[in-house]
Design an enzyme around this catalytic site. Structure first.
Site, short mmCIF file in Angstrom:
data_model
loop_
_atom_site.label_atom_id
_atom_site.label_comp_id
_atom_site.label_asym_id
_atom_site.label_seq_id
_atom_site.Cartn_x
_atom_site.Cartn_y
_atom_site.Cartn_z
CE LYS A 19 -2.89 -9.37 -1.49
NZ LYS A 19 -3.44 -8.06 -1.02
N PRO A 20 -3.38 -6.52 -5.19
CG PRO A 20 -4.99 -4.84 -5.56
CD PRO A 20 -4.68 -6.29 -5.86
CB ALA A 21 -1.97 -3.20 -0.29
CD GLU A 22 -4.87 -6.18 3.04
OE1 GLU A 22 -4.52 -6.61 4.16
OE2 GLU A 22 -4.34 -6.55 1.98
CD1 TRP B 140 -0.06 -1.41 3.18
CD2 TRP B 140 0.59 0.72 3.28
NE1 TRP B 140 0.72 -1.27 4.31
CE2 TRP B 140 1.13 0.03 4.40
CE3 TRP B 140 0.86 2.08 3.14
CZ2 TRP B 140 1.93 0.66 5.35
CZ3 TRP B 140 1.67 2.71 4.08
CH2 TRP B 140 2.19 2.00 5.17
CG ASN B 141 5.04 1.18 0.93
OD1 ASN B 141 4.66 0.29 0.16
ND2 ASN B 141 6.30 1.27 1.32
CD GLU C 214 11.28 -3.91 -1.50
OE1 GLU C 214 11.73 -3.84 -0.31
OE2 GLU C 214 10.40 -3.18 -1.93
CG LEU C 215 11.01 -9.80 2.04
CD1 LEU C 215 11.52 -11.05 2.72
CD2 LEU C 215 9.54 -9.91 1.70
CB CYS D 57 11.20 -0.84 2.48
SG CYS D 57 11.29 -0.58 0.70
N GLY E 134 6.49 -6.65 0.70
CA GLY E 134 5.75 -6.51 1.94
C GLY E 134 6.61 -6.87 3.13
CB SER E 135 5.69 -7.78 6.58
OG SER E 135 4.99 -9.01 6.44
CD GLU F 254 10.49 -2.05 7.85
OE1 GLU F 254 10.71 -1.45 6.79
OE2 GLU F 254 10.05 -3.21 7.90
#
Length: 490
Positions: free
Chosen positions: A183-186, A159-160, A259-260, A293, A237-238, A394
């Site tokens: 699938k995009p961020a909700e 989402w960022n 990519e975390l 990130c 994401g995370s 983080e």
């Protein structure tokens, strides 16, 4: 798209794009999308489930043979057209991003341009997937190396950066000849919908790109991992979720790139200009309200210039204005959700309890109507030690922890003392020192007197638990290609 919407006039959007058609979820269920700056509901979008993901994967698998046989020039033409259309709609897309994600409108406009850069970069890279010939020890043998698209790609985006993270994955996949289910961020499906409308209008054939929106990402991840038609998984994401998906993909020998999280050190040596360094730290710390990130999570400052650095950093952060991204002069947008707000306050409280000092900020902002949204004051914590949560976790928010150091070897050891390894920053005027430090930092990216070491033309990615693989640059398209060796006997 959402201007003037009230709670009684919220549109219901059929947000599943499968096999070239916009449709509702199989269950007809929807979920709400809200503005984090105001709490206002923007829309209701389709809430997909396993059946919807399965249908999208089947469509992508069916479309793959024809798309992969298209020439690189034909695939590039579609991406060039998508690039043109995205720039044409840049103001509209930026406005939507500010409503849905919260970042200031100027920053949203910069992101749209960055997103478009990936479309044109990989349009060009599609035509540069070169093979290779290798000499053989046998006089009657010839070797040739070819590259072929991996197949169907399951993509999950955050989402960022709700537009650029889509094009950073979809553009190289399409350029390579792959088909995609995304699938995009909700939290930010509306931005994804508009990106897919652009791809549709640009001439991407039915089934080549498919969009599944859902409030519950778990069934999508499970299907991406378990469905044999999916050849590759790409996730931003995370670290915890990425590791779970990577384990599942590895058990089935699927390709994956991750990519975390990050925990970037920002090192300021005694020979650096403390004013210049503090200005840079302030800018990159509040990039996307710290929800990036690559934002610095630990700011290491040499003891001899600590006071001058903190004075300038405090001055810069204290006068930054928070609020709606549409308000003139605002540089601090909202946090994405209540969990993020809780994490900010918990990290600050823990640091203060263990001896840190708040130089500015340190609390949620509620005055002047900000209580309707999720705003946290830009914060500086001095006297941070390795016993505090913020030293290890983080933050993903506008908190700047300052740590004092005395010598080069000490700070390199402290900087590397993290399980993460994405971005890092070094401020020094000594070229020899810059090289020494760059070579010893165990991070995928290093900015030397530079707070923005990123570009569509440059490889982006980390080491250790910050992920695997690279996005952008020529490396980015290689993530979607398999290598084939051909041996000829003549």
């Amino acid at each position: 798209m959402t201007e003037g919407i009230t709670s009684s006039s919220v549109p219901v959007v059929e947000s599943m794009f499968v096999d070239g058609e916009w449709r509702a979820a199989t269950s007809k269920s929807t979920f709400a999308v809200t503005n984090p700056a105001t709490g206002e509901m923007l829309a209701q979008v389709s809430d997909g489930a396993a059946a919807d993901v399965q249908g999208a994967i089947a469509a992508a698998a069916s479309a793959f043979p024809e798309w992969s046989r298209r020439t690189a020039y034909q695939r590039a033409e579609v991406l060039f057209e998508a690039h043109r259309r995205m720039l044409e709609r840049s103001d509209e897309l930026a406005k939507l991003m500010t409503e849905e994600q919260g970042k200031p409108i100027r920053a949203a406009g910069i992101e749209v341009k960055y997103a478009a850069d990936f479309l044109i970069w990989f349009a060009e890279e599609a035509k540069r997937v070169y093979g290779q010939t290798i000499p053989s020890a046998r006089a009657d043998q010839r070797f040739m190396v070819l590259h072929h698209p991996v197949g169907v790609v399951g993509a999950v985006t955050p989402w960022n950066y709700p537009i650029s993270m889509i094009t950073r994955k979809v553009a190289p996949a399409l350029a390579a000849g792959c088909t995609v289910v995304l699938k995009p961020a909700e939290q930010t499906p509306l931005c994804a919908i508009e990106v897919f409308r652009i791809l549709e209008a640009a001439g991407v054939p039915p089934g080549v790109v498919n969009l599944v929106t859902t409030a519950d990402p778990e069934p999508v991840g499970t299907e991406f991992v378990s469905n044999p038609a999916v050849a590759k998984l790409t996730f931003t994401g995370s670290t915890s979720v990425g590791k779970h998906l990577a384990q599942g993909a590895a058990s089935r020998m699927k390709r994956f790139s991750m990519e975390l999280g990050g925990h970037a050190p920002f090192i300021v040596f005694e020979d650096a200009d403390p004013v210049h360094a503090a200005k840079g730290a302030a800018m990159v710390k509040v990039l996307n309200t710290g929800q990036a990130c690559i934002s610095p999570n630990r700011i290491f400052v040499h003891r001899s210039i600590k006071d001058a650095f903190v004075e300038v950093l405090t001055e810069r952060l204290a006068k930054m204005k928070a609020g709606s991204g549409f308000t003139e002069g605002v540089s601090i947008g909202p946090l994405i959700d209540a969990d993020a707000m809780e994490r900010m306050q918990r990290q600050v409280d823990d640091a203060v309890k263990k001896g840190a000092v708040i130089e500015t900020g340190g609390m949620r902002l509620t005055a002047d109507g900000l209580d309707r949204g999720l705003f946290f004051a830009p914060t500086i914590l001095a006297g941070v030690t390795d016993q505090m949560d913020i030293y290890r976790e983080e933050t993903f928010g506008p908190i700047a922890p300052v740590i004092v150091f005395d010598d080069e070897d000490e700070v390199i050891q402290m900087a590397n003392d993290t399980e993460y390894g994405l971005a890092s920053y070094v401020y020094t005027q000594n070229l020899a020192r810059a090289w020494r430090v760059v070579e010893q930092l165990r991070f995928g990216m290093v900015g030397v007197n530079d707070i923005n070491p990123t570009s569509a033309a440059a490889p982006f990615g980390g080491v250790k638990q910050s992920g695997q693989g690279r996005e952008g640059a020529h490396d980015g398209i290689l993530e979607y290609l398999d290598t084939k060796l051909v041996g000829f006997s003549i």
